[in-house]
Design an enzyme around this catalytic site. Structure first.
Site, PDB file in Angstrom:
ATOM      1  N   ARG A 108       1.006  -1.108   0.083  1.00  0.00           N
ATOM      2  CA  ARG A 108       0.048  -0.050   0.059  1.00  0.00           C
ATOM      3  C   ARG A 108       0.837   0.990   0.100  1.00  0.00           C
ATOM      4  O   ARG A 108       1.361   1.610   1.154  1.00  0.00           O
ATOM      5  CB  ARG A 108      -0.818   0.008   1.133  1.00  0.00           C
ATOM      6  CG  ARG A 108      -1.925   0.969   1.116  1.00  0.00           C
ATOM      7  CD  ARG A 108      -2.754   1.233   2.648  1.00  0.00           C
ATOM      8  NE  ARG A 108      -1.845   2.037   3.293  1.00  0.00           N
ATOM      9  CZ  ARG A 108      -1.724   2.046   4.798  1.00  0.00           C
ATOM     10  NH1 ARG A 108      -2.625   1.272   5.240  1.00  0.00           N
ATOM     11  NH2 ARG A 108      -0.832   2.855   5.688  1.00  0.00           N
TER      12      ARG A 108
ATOM     13  N   HIS B  91      -3.238   5.150   4.261  1.00  0.00           N
ATOM     14  CA  HIS B  91      -4.708   4.421   4.279  1.00  0.00           C
ATOM     15  C   HIS B  91      -5.837   5.050   3.839  1.00  0.00           C
ATOM     16  O   HIS B  91      -6.693   4.755   3.004  1.00  0.00           O
ATOM     17  CB  HIS B  91      -4.968   3.880   5.917  1.00  0.00           C
ATOM     18  CG  HIS B  91      -6.262   3.491   6.034  1.00  0.00           C
ATOM     19  ND1 HIS B  91      -6.823   2.216   5.675  1.00  0.00           N
ATOM     20  CD2 HIS B  91      -7.349   3.962   6.649  1.00  0.00           C
ATOM     21  CE1 HIS B  91      -8.023   1.989   5.870  1.00  0.00           C
ATOM     22  NE2 HIS B  91      -8.543   3.251   6.606  1.00  0.00           N
TER      23      HIS B  91
ATOM     24  N   TYR C 121       4.335   5.565  11.194  1.00  0.00           N
ATOM     25  CA  TYR C 121       4.517   4.310  11.641  1.00  0.00           C
ATOM     26  C   TYR C 121       5.326   3.379  10.668  1.00  0.00           C
ATOM     27  O   TYR C 121       5.641   2.127  10.754  1.00  0.00           O
ATOM     28  CB  TYR C 121       3.076   3.462  11.921  1.00  0.00           C
ATOM     29  CG  TYR C 121       2.029   3.693  10.727  1.00  0.00           C
ATOM     30  CD1 TYR C 121       1.104   4.655  10.905  1.00  0.00           C
ATOM     31  CD2 TYR C 121       1.933   2.897   9.717  1.00  0.00           C
ATOM     32  CE1 TYR C 121       0.159   4.841   9.904  1.00  0.00           C
ATOM     33  CE2 TYR C 121       1.147   2.952   8.594  1.00  0.00           C
ATOM     34  CZ  TYR C 121       0.109   3.766   8.677  1.00  0.00           C
ATOM     35  OH  TYR C 121      -0.997   4.050   7.719  1.00  0.00           O
TER      36      TYR C 121
END
Lengths: 414, 467
Positions: free
Chosen positions: B355, B359, B368
């Protein structure tokens, strides 16, 4: 043929739906034609303007040419027994679970898209035998035994409904459907709306609930309390073989998702129902016993406790009007309203728990809409906010008993 | 105990043994149900043509009782024959080697020698690449629009274009799609226009969904793409239901559902796979294992070797594919689809990818994970550049066509944005319609109340929602 009355301001018209109008001259549809507008604020639940704008089923009947349609029990009889008025003299006797099965079978015969899914519904015939014999007749693809995962088979039913089937999803016990809450709330109730009307979810979710005979806390739940807030679903509760069959058929034909609440202890009720095909209106309440002094609103098993109390009350000189509300979402405020306007006192008898039950919502709805007509506060008898105990004697006291109903009526009618 | 044998046939012997030993088989058909599962070659001789549960005893019983050798004893537990072993052995929690990943194009977009793949025509390949570019540009423009405050929310598909487009290309238009939310490419392939995407994101009156859902929650009945429901993995059982419906109607189509590595932890994933296997439903479960569920890496999501090994646990055939290899994705989905429909079985496809984007616009993934990691995947493992190398080497694409395409799509996209932004919102009536098929009285009353309130406080009502 329909009696159309215009309310003032925000009031809406009260009209007989075309489906009712077939026999409206024969049946005495009590109070509907004697509506008088007292307040601008009253809400009438019923069909509007003569054209049927209520949910699918009744409009479906009006459009198609069906064999003789016997309207639901909007009885004028003062019979004490909790029977629906069926004009037909011929009929056949059966038990409530058989009536459900008959309704289901008729709909499956009529429409090849109707299918059943749930645990043990196939060759086993269902844990309460509602689907008995159906797997043999229709094959085990149309009567599908599923693995144990309520969320999954409810989700499956929703996906199947989206592609054209009309699933009847059985929860072995209503309490188990708590596991399916996600699918019921987010997908079943909402997808028609969020998809902009592109996808319909014509599922029926049914199963037995309510307090049984020592089934324990987890198997004695009243799910109608939890589901009532979900937008997009309809809820009905059956109580007699007649309305069980009628509501089952109506629910299957409805384009909306319908949750049909059955009661564990009512499956063996016997009654004679018509041979002719009929369906019941999903949004209508049933007049069980007309009266003048007080309106008792109830549904499912509590109907019988109310009727038992009614016998005692009659002996004591009271004349209670007992209405089986049947439609838990939305409430039939038309029938209820007419009754309140007549008697001015309301007692709600339910099996739900005190907090957040159907009775709580109904109390609010009546207070909001019919406040001017009440001579006494609305009283609601419900179960206590405790998990149902296993011990038989204790269990009996978590459920409203006829004696309590009698006392409450006496109190209200002072 | 005395065994009363009614006849000398082994079938009766066996039934009697079962009955008198009370091994839980009340009837022959009951026993047959438990015996039928493990052997895929089991012939189904049905006495009742509509019943799936038939008596297979006649076929299998002849082999029972032949193994007199104590070491090779087997026992018919519910579910089938199981051999015994005197050694105490645990199946290891993981195999020594991970399941290999099917790929056809190497990192540089060169065809790997001896690779098996389904041939793709020039027309399809060019459309695939063009759609991947379109998706990429659409994502970038929408993302920027959100950052500029023109859109409320967006979630990109950056890095997963090959999964989206290649899988869509391998399906037929009748296959019903149940997406999670990172698969707009499937809609794009099927003909959803840039304008339609923009309309949904802006929630204007031209939106299919009548402005009711948040951006990227597309749905199109016409294109057989089920409206996105935000809840994770709830679409998996829905897909099984749709597959069951297609099977009942004997259609030449399957259900296809997408979900991420995170979605596989939901209960619905496990139940849906189990159901699909038991129902023998023609459904493709395509997992986009992109390494992250918001901030949760796969090591915190599950401890199995990814998703592909989970298929076997449910009796489902599975494959692991390089999700950034468009050719491999195409071949895998194409083959899986044929198997699903002709053999009436579910297939699990794990597409490994990354990805690249956050998100969603509510997330900043650099909090993160390292920016280097993201950058590496974006450059070195980019699905578009790999496929582009292949189509260029096949003589089907050129730099000129690339720049033409990009400038054209960008222009079209900006125009779509502009039009969508200006288009009116759906009117207030749509707040109450479609909750049911016909608005009931309580909703009509509630609408009346809202309108009354608006009349008395018009300045508090949003100016862009027409009455």
């Amino acid at each position: 043929m329909s009696a159309i009355l215009q309310g003032a301001g925000a009031g809406a018209a009260a009209a007989l739906s075309p489906f009712n109008s077939i026999d409206s001259n024969k049946l005495v549809a009590h109070s509907r034609s004697s509506l008088s507008v007292r307040s601008k604020r009253y809400i009438v639940a019923g069909s509007d303007e003569g054209t049927n704008k209520s949910f699918g089923s009744s409009s479906l009947i009006a459009r198609r040419s069906q064999p003789l349609m016997i309207p639901n029990a909007v009885a004028a009889t003062k019979a004490d027994t909790a029977s629906s008025s069926t004009p037909s003299k011929s009929g056949h006797e059966l038990l409530l679970f058989e009536a459900l099965q008959e309704g289901l079978e008729e709909e499956m015969d009529r429409d090849p898209h109707v299918c059943v899914m749930g645990e043990d519904v196939g060759h086993y015939g269902g844990s309460y035998k509602v689907t008995k014999g159906l797997a043999d007749k229709f094959g085990d693809l149309r009567v599908l035994d599923t693995p144990i995962c309520e969320n999954a088979f409810t989700g499956m039913g929703i996906g199947a409904a989206m592609t054209g089937l009309r699933p009847v999803i059985e929860g072995m016990n209503m309490g188990f459907l708590l596991l399916a809450f996600n699918q019921i709330s987010n997908n079943c109730g909402m997808l028609h709306y969020t998809s902009g009307g592109q996808f319909t979810i014509p599922v029926v979710i049914r199963g037995p609930g309510g307090v049984g005979r020592q089934l324990g806390a987890e198997h004695s739940q009243r799910l109608e309390s939890y589901f009532q807030s979900i937008p997009g679903i309809q809820m009905v509760a059956c109580s007699t073989p007649y309305n069980a069959k009628g509501l089952m058929k109506a629910a299957i034909r409805s384009e909306n998702p319908v949750i049909l609440f059955e009661h564990v202890l009512l499956y063996n009720l016997k009654e004679s129902i018509p041979d002719e095909e009929y369906i019941c209106n999903l949004e209508e309440a049933e007049m069980v016993r007309p009266g003048e002094h007080i309106t008792i609103l109830t549904y499912s098993r509590m109907r019988y406790h109310a009727m038992q109390a009614a016998k005692t009350l009659v002996n004591k000189g009271y004349d209670p009007e007992v209405i089986d509300i049947r439609s838990l979402k939305p409430f039939d405020l038309h029938t209820i309203g007419n009754s309140v306007k007549k008697t001015h006192r309301v007692l709600i008898v339910e099996e739900c728990m005190r907090t957040g039950g159907i009775g709580a919502s109904l109390t609010a709805a009546i207070n909001e809409n019919f406040h001017d007509y009440l001579d006494a506060p609305v009283m609601c008898l419900s179960s206590q906010d405790v998990p149902t105990p296993y011990a038989g004697t204790l269990e009996e006291w978590t459920v409203v008993q006829p004696a309590q109903i009698v006392t409450a009526v006496e109190q209200l009618c002072q | 105990m005395a065994l009363r044998l009614r006849s000398s046939t082994s079938k009766s012997n066996f039934l009697n043994i079962l009955r008198y030993n009370n091994l839980g088989f009340g009837t022959a058909s009951h026993a047959a149900r438990h015996l039928r599962t493990h052997d895929p070659t089991l012939l189904r001789v049905s006495q009742n043509p509509i019943s799936r549960f038939c008596n297979t005893m006649a076929e299998k019983l002849s082999s029972v009782g032949e193994n007199e050798d104590a070491n090779a004893q087997v026992m018919d537990f519910p579910g089938g024959k199981v051999a015994f072993t005197p050694e105490i052995q645990f199946i290891s929690e993981s195999s020594k080697e991970r399941v290999p990943c099917y790929r056809v194009l190497d990192d540089n977009g060169q065809l790997i020698t001896n690779s098996h793949f389904v041939q793709v025509s020039e027309e399809v390949a060019v459309k695939m690449y063009s759609d991947m570019v379109t998706l990429q540009i659409m994502d970038n423009i929408f993302y920027e629009a959100q950052r500029q405050g023109r859109l409320s929310f967006y979630a990109t598909t950056i890095g997963e274009e090959a999964i989206n487009i290649a899988s869509a290309a391998a399906l037929s238009p009748q296959d019903v799609i149940f997406p999670q939310y990172r698969e707009p490419g499937v809609l794009l392939w099927r003909g959803f226009t840039l304008q339609e995407f923009a309309n949904q994101c802006f929630g204007n009156k031209s939106d299919n969904g009548k402005g009711r859902q948040m951006p990227v929650h597309y749905g199109s009945n016409k294109l057989n793409y089920f409206t996105v429901s935000a809840t994770i993995a709830t679409q998996l059982p829905n897909a099984v239901g749709a597959a069951y419906s297609l099977k009942m109607d004997k259609k030449d189509a399957c259900a296809v559902t997408y979900f991420g590595d995170g979605g596989s932890s939901e209960g619905d994933f496990h139940a849906a796979l189990n159901f699909a296997a038991v129902m023998e439903a023609p459904v493709l479960f395509i997992c986009r294992n992109n390494g992250w569920a918001i901030s949760t890496p796969t090591s915190d999501q599950f401890r199995s070797d990814g998703l592909v090994v989970k298929g076997r646990a449910y009796g489902i055939r599975s494959i692991r594919v390089d999700g950034n290899d468009a050719l491999a994705m195409y071949s895998a989905v194409h083959t899986a689809r044929e198997m699903a429909i002709s053999e009436e079985r579910p297939i699990l496809i794990e597409a490994l990818t990354y990805r690249v984007g956050h998100h969603s616009t509510s997330d900043d993934s650099t909090r993160y994970r390292s920016a280097d990691e993201i950058e590496w995947w974006n450059k070195a493992r980019n699905p578009l550049s790999r496929f582009r190398t292949w189509i260029e080497s096949s003589g089907w694409w050129s730099d000129e066509e690339e720049s033409d395409l990009r400038s054209r799509v960008k222009k079209e996209m900006l125009e779509a944005l502009r039009v969508a932004e200006k288009t009116e919102k759906p009117n207030l009536e749509n707040m109450f319609s479609d909750v049911y098929d016909v608005p009931p009285l309580n909703l009509r009353e509630q609408e009346r109340q809202v309108r009354q309130t608006i009349k008395s406080h018009p300045q508090d009502y949003p100016s862009d929602v027409p009455l």
